[in-house]
Design an enzyme around this catalytic site. Sequence first.
Site: not given
Length: 495
Positions: A175, A228-229, A232-233, A250, A284, A385
């Site tokens: 995805k 991703g962020s 969400v991780g 990551e 990142c 961030e």
Amino acid sequence: MSKTYRNFIAGEWRDAISGETFENRNPANWNEVIGLFPKSGTADVEMAVKAAREGFEGWRLMPAPERGAILKRVGDLMTERKEEIAKNMTREMGKVLAETMGDIQEGIDTAYYAATEGRRMFGHTVPSELPNKFNMSIRVPIGVAGIITPWNFPMAIPTWKIFPALICGNSIVFKPASDTPLTATTFIEIMLEAGIPPKVLNLVHGSGSSVGSPIVNHPDVNLISFTGSSAVGKNLSKEASDTLKRVSLELGGKNAQIVMDDADLDLALEGVLWGAFGTTGQRCTATSRLILHDKVYDKFMDMLVAATKKLRLGDGLKSGVDVGPMVNEGQIETVQKYIKIGQEEGAKLVAGGKPYKEGDCANGWFHEPTILGDVTPEMRVAKEEIFGPVLSVLRINSFEEAIKVLNNTKYGLSSSIYTRDVNQAFKAIRDIEAGITYINGPTIGAEAHMPFGGIKETGNGHREGGWEVYEFYTETKAVFIDYSGKLQRAQIDNY
Ligand code: NAP
Ligand code: MG
């Protein structure tokens, strides 16, 4: 009429079961629709996972060097089509052509590295504690790999995950980010053309909640690799724990470049400009903080502000452009929010600060490269961030203070120090809390054969790239072969 693209599931290009689509627009000119992509959901994911399971059964039995030969062809095809893919990537996510070319080159490098790994994939042989017995460990594929990726490296990051997964014998449900579905589609086309069996590859477009989350929750998906962020991780990691999946994360970063008073200031300036404003700060590993020694603070700030004001904004396909647009409107809003927060906290706006709408940039998500001076370590703009072209500058008086300030964030991805003092450089390597440290180079610059990843809230201990990632995509099986012809009881018959 915009072109309509499809998912690739169970060996066929198909629309989403819902029949619905979403738009992909050019962030440098929002009037340009690049294409319509399927808005998929749980039922599409269900079909993809089932196909991937079937694909896995054949793929795992193909000798790994043969799988490697296919990946070599993938690299060759990517090389042939490099410029065409790069131009489309710039159109769909904005970064300048030199950088999208680099993004694809990283994918090519990863393909060639992974291809040869098919001839390594080492296990161990070790002595048995019993006579006439042989012990070894071998590496076996795991099954269906769920791959979820962000939009800022639309080719490199999927290749970091998918090539190692494939060479190790796993099948894929992929995805991609909703902002970069075209690059993902081309990537799948190339892999199919090179000879990856159709059911081994499944591409499902759609949102994080309606496609990403069902992949993570699916009991027949054996592992998840996510970039991703951090927000969400963290959530994804909780969801995956219900089925005890292996998960590689990551996540975000708040990377800093230290410039000591003995540094080569011209070199440090080039580094920070590239680190902070390359990819419009949307990496990142972007340099989000500059930690500047008091003795060179004023001089370096003058150099930095002057050079920043010279950066040319525009469509990344045009030559001479240094900084492309941000990927979407939401990113502009986040950047604006943080510039305001920084000023309210007492930081001084010394360059940029606003969305940019001049000339050709009127219909794009452009934002001026921005510098906040007099930032102190406890401000939010020093710790959180931002993921945009905003550099927070902090003043320090000693090496020890520089390291303390650098480590004062929950993230731990990349870091950099400019100094001519070799002792200081080695102390920095030892004391900086990050997965990556550069000496006299900017915070960005991954190489395909080096481990990539971060500590603290940047990740959960895995690395991509290099030799380490192959561990993630295999299980270790311990094998015992007893050729004594009798029952031998370990820990009993030999003591
Ligand atoms: P994001 O919002 O976390 O999205 C990343 C991916 O996850 C996208 O494909 C997204 O789909 C999907 N997703 C969103 N919600 C989900 C959910 N509930 N379940 C499963 N999947 C979900 O991050 P982003 O804004 O695209 O990317 C920027 C972030 O990525 C930054 O924090 C950056 O630091 C980080 N990043 C880290 C690295 C690294 O290697 N450490 C590299 C690049 C970027 P949609 O696109 O459909 O929303
Ligand atoms: Mg787009």
